[in-house]
Each structure stands twice: as structure tokens, then as C-alpha cells.
Design a protein around this motif. Structure first.
Motif, mmCIF file in Angstrom:
data_model
loop_
_atom_site.group_PDB
_atom_site.id
_atom_site.type_symbol
_atom_site.label_atom_id
_atom_site.label_comp_id
_atom_site.label_asym_id
_atom_site.label_seq_id
_atom_site.Cartn_x
_atom_site.Cartn_y
_atom_site.Cartn_z
ATOM 1 N N LEU A 53 60.603 63.460 122.726
ATOM 2 C CA LEU A 53 60.485 62.007 122.758
ATOM 3 C C LEU A 53 61.376 61.389 123.835
ATOM 4 C CD1 LEU A 53 60.353 61.255 118.924
ATOM 5 C CD2 LEU A 53 58.462 61.322 120.552
ATOM 6 N N ILE A 54 62.618 61.876 123.914
ATOM 7 C CA ILE A 54 63.524 61.348 124.945
ATOM 8 C C ILE A 54 63.008 61.728 126.329
ATOM 9 C CG2 ILE A 54 65.869 61.392 125.872
ATOM 10 C CD1 ILE A 54 66.831 62.007 123.019
ATOM 11 N N GLY A 55 62.539 62.975 126.462
ATOM 12 C CA GLY A 55 62.015 63.424 127.747
ATOM 13 C C GLY A 55 60.848 62.580 128.220
ATOM 14 N N MET A 56 59.928 62.260 127.306
ATOM 15 C CA MET A 56 58.768 61.453 127.689
ATOM 16 C C MET A 56 59.166 60.047 128.141
ATOM 17 S SD MET A 56 55.615 62.529 125.156
ATOM 18 C CE MET A 56 56.511 62.371 123.624
ATOM 19 N N ALA A 57 60.300 59.567 127.640
ATOM 20 C CA ALA A 57 60.773 58.238 128.061
ATOM 21 C C ALA A 57 61.164 58.227 129.543
ATOM 22 C CB ALA A 57 61.959 57.811 127.201
ATOM 23 N N PHE A 58 61.455 59.418 130.095
ATOM 24 C CA PHE A 58 61.842 59.517 131.505
ATOM 25 C C PHE A 58 60.705 60.055 132.365
ATOM 26 C CE2 PHE A 58 65.904 59.445 129.326
ATOM 27 C CZ PHE A 58 66.688 58.657 130.159
ATOM 28 N N ASN A 59 59.478 59.938 131.876
ATOM 29 C CA ASN A 59 58.335 60.467 132.614
ATOM 30 C C ASN A 59 58.200 59.861 134.013
ATOM 31 O OD1 ASN A 59 55.068 59.735 133.056
ATOM 32 N ND2 ASN A 59 55.564 61.896 132.738
ATOM 33 N N PHE A 60 58.649 58.623 134.186
ATOM 34 C CA PHE A 60 58.527 57.965 135.490
ATOM 35 C C PHE A 60 59.282 58.717 136.583
ATOM 36 C CE2 PHE A 60 62.291 56.259 133.479
ATOM 37 C CZ PHE A 60 63.215 56.140 134.497
ATOM 38 N N LEU A 61 60.259 59.547 136.200
ATOM 39 C CA LEU A 61 61.016 60.313 137.197
ATOM 40 C C LEU A 61 60.281 61.578 137.636
ATOM 41 C CD1 LEU A 61 64.654 60.069 135.750
ATOM 42 C CD2 LEU A 61 63.695 58.841 137.714
ATOM 43 N N SER A 62 59.235 61.968 136.897
ATOM 44 C CA SER A 62 58.536 63.206 137.239
ATOM 45 C C SER A 62 57.795 63.098 138.567
ATOM 46 C CB SER A 62 57.551 63.580 136.132
ATOM 47 O OG SER A 62 56.528 62.598 136.012
ATOM 48 N N ASP A 63 57.482 61.883 138.989
ATOM 49 C CA ASP A 63 56.805 61.688 140.273
ATOM 50 C C ASP A 63 57.771 61.651 141.448
ATOM 51 O OD1 ASP A 63 54.313 61.526 139.028
ATOM 52 O OD2 ASP A 63 54.539 59.372 138.649
ATOM 53 N N ASP A 64 59.049 61.614 141.147
ATOM 54 C CA ASP A 64 60.063 61.599 142.208
ATOM 55 C C ASP A 64 60.249 63.024 142.729
ATOM 56 O OD1 ASP A 64 62.459 61.540 143.722
ATOM 57 O OD2 ASP A 64 63.181 59.818 142.568
#
Length: 337
Positions: free
Chosen positions: A47-58
Motif C-alpha cells: 500500500l505504501i509502495g503504491m502511493a509512490f507509483n508516480f516515481l516509477s516513471d522517473d
């Protein structure tokens, strides 16, 4: 010229640092919340990881997240072998051991059947069936690393981890109440907990909430299921090899499967001292949580929601089938006596 110069090592590891550090921070937060609030650490990590999904495109994080979700995953699975000893398996007796194997085989087979009924691919059937049959999130990750990937692999893996973790948590609460209502003895309840609850941590929690005897039996039964992980992976590889038009013959075992078997064998022979085994098990736990954290960051929640109710139905059906078959084995006296 040296192949392992500090500069070469630094240049190789530097691109991985931001992504791995992000996964480590998420894993640390998940561990903290789990220890203070009693919920499954894997669920918090996702759940915490999915909250930072926007960084996966970096691009600064991409390579490190991929390494954390794959390389650390495989290393963590290898160290899972430190949980297993052959003596634990032998102590069960032949009938109980064979019953556990039968339950696992039936559950994995049901995964293929349910996937076909609900219009999902064989990959998802094997992934969920293996996760329910063996050891929840750890088995799902190991199978995901073995099954040839397709476009839905990552979100299917994440869904499987979320669903089996959630169902395992519900089972930890509900199963002891159910088994008490059915009038099962502590030995029978211990067998049922160990044979049907998905994740190791929830097995321990549910078993010892009944009694120390039930907890001991549940833990041993569960570890037998974990010990069968490399067997299932090898069978899966054989099936995949033949089903993809391969010519049969020798197959290439992933190194993490070989490593799991070797570590488990060394531990069974008593060649791994406790001073090494205990921190090794802790390290394995950390590696798996970091891998799950990285997988969570790489997965979009919107993609997860698009999977639909059929994915849920498959995992629930597999879970209920395993519970029903295990209860039948206990009621007929085949196991748990």
C-alpha cells in the motif's frame, strides 16, 4: 587492468541507489507500522509502495526498483531455506505428509480449473493456486520469477500478493473461532491452521492463539508446505517447457531455486549454525519486504482496479476449496489425529 576496481563497482551500483533506497525506506515504514499495529507487513509494503507509483516513471529510480523487485527477491527466497529442516518433515509421519502434499496438489490444480472457468490465463491460475497452496506472498513472488512474463505479469503478481495476504489475515482471525465452533481438538486445529492459512506469520499467530500445542503443529505443517516450493517450481518449469513447444530433456533451473534447495539441505544436515541461521532468516524477511515495496511502487493502482471481480473469485474459490478438503481429511481421521 582489474575487473573489480572500486571505480567500476561504484559506477555499476550508483544508478541503482535511488530506487533501492526508495524501496528500503518504504520497507522500513512498513515494518514499523506492522510491529506497532499488528497488520501484515507485506500489505503495508504494498500500500505504501503504491502511493509512490508516480516515481516509477522517473528514470533515476527505474533501474534500482527493478533490481530490488527481482534480484533482492531471488536472494530472499534462497535464504528462506534456513526455515526448513528434514527432521520437521519426518516428524509428521507418512499419512500427514502425504495429506499435505495431496491438499497442495489439489489446490494448484484448482487454480488452473478456476482460471479457465472465469476466463483467465494459465499463468494467473498457476500463480494464485501456488500462492494459496504453498506459502502465500513468498510463493507468489517465487512463481512470478519462474513463469514466463506477459503484459499483465506485474499487476497479476501484485494482486495475488494483496489477495492472499488479506485472506490470510482474515483466516488468522476467523479460523480459530470456526475450528472451536466445530469442536476440533488442539492437534486437529493445529493441522488445519498449518494446512490452510497462506502466510507463515499468520499461521504462527492463529496457531498459538489456540494453544502452544496447536501452534507447534501448525508451524511444522506450514514449513512442510514451504519446503515443497522448489518441487512446485521444478514441476512448473517442466510444464512450461513442454507446453511452449520445447523438446523436453534438461531444463535450466533458476539459480534461486537451486540456492533454496542447497541452503535447505545444509540446514537439514545441521551445517548452518544458529548464529548464522537466525540473522539469515531476518535478512530474508527484509529482502522480501523490500522486493514487495519495489513491486508496489512499480504498479499503478488504476491498473489493479481494472482486473475485475473474476480475479478475486478465483483466489477465494481456491482458498475455500483448500479449507474444505483439509476439514474433510481431519473429519475422516486421515490427518490431524
Amino acid at each position: 587492468m582489474t575487473f573489480f576496481s572500486p571505480m567500476r563497482v561504484r559506477s555499476s551500483l550508483a544508478p541503482l541507489f535511488p530506487g533501492v533506497l526508495l524501496a528500503l525506506v518504504v520497507a522500513t515504514a512498513a515494518k514499523f507500522l506492522s510491529e506497532h499495529y499488528g497488520a501484515p507487513v507485506m500489505l503495508f509494503a504494498l500500500l505504501i509502495g503504491m502511493a509512490f507509483n508516480f516515481l516509477s516513471d522517473d528514470p533515476r529510480f527505474a533501474s534500482g526498483l527493478e533490481t530490488a523487485s527481482k534480484t533482492l527477491l531471488r536472494a530472499g527466497i534462497v535464504l528462506l531455506g534456513l526455515r526448513i529442516t528434514a527432521g520437521d518433515v519426518v516428524a509428521l509421519g507418512p499419512w500427514t505428509f502425504l495429506t499435505v502434499l495431496g491438499l497442495m496438489a489439489a489446490t494448484i490444480a484448482s487454480g488452473f480449473v478456476c482460471a479457465r472457468i472465469f476466463g483467465r490465463g494459465w499463468r494467473f491460475g498457476l500463480l494464485t493456486g501456488g500462492a494459496v497452496a504453498i506459502c502465500g506472498a513468498s510463493a507468489a513472488l517465487a512463481l512470478a520469477a519462474t513463469i514466463p512474463p506477459d503484459k499483465d505479469s506485474e499487476r497479476n503478481t501484485l494482486f495475488t500478493v494483496v489477495s492472499v495476504t488479506a485472506l490470510s489475515t482474515l483466516a488468522m482471525i476467523a479460523y480459530p473461532i470456526l475450528f472451536a465452533f466445530l469442536g476440533l481438538a488442539d492437534t486437529q486445529s493445529g493441522f488445519m491452521i498449518g494446512a490452510t492459512v497462506h502466510d507463515v506469520a499468520q499461521v504462527v499467530g492463529a496457531g498459538y492463539s489456540i494453544s502452544p500445542e496447536a501452534g507447534d503443529i501448525a508451524t511444522i505443517i506450514k514449513l512442510v508446505r514451504v519446503a515443497m516450493l522448489p518441487v512446485v517450481l521444478i514441476v512448473a518449469l517442466l510444464a512450461i517447457s513442454r507446453g511452449s513447444g520445447g523438446r523436453g530433456g534438461a531444463i535450466r533451473l533458476p539459480l534461486f531455486v537451486v540456492g533454496f534447495v542447497v541452503v535447505s539441505a545444509l540446514n537439514s544436515l545441521g551445517l548452518v549454525p544458529q548464529a548464522v541461521a537466525a540473522p539469515g532468516i531476518d535478512l530474508s524477511s527484509w529482502m522480501l519486504v523490500i522486493a514487495i515495496s519495489a513491486l508496489g511502487v512499480r504498479t499503478n493502482l488504476k491498473d489493479m482496479m481494472q482486473l475485475g471481480w473474476k480475479h478475486v473469485a478465483i483466489v477465494v474459490c481456491e482458498t475455500l476449496l483448500l479449507l474444505g478438503l483439509a476439514l474433510l481429511a481431519v473429519e475422516t481421521g486421515i490427518a490431524g489425529g
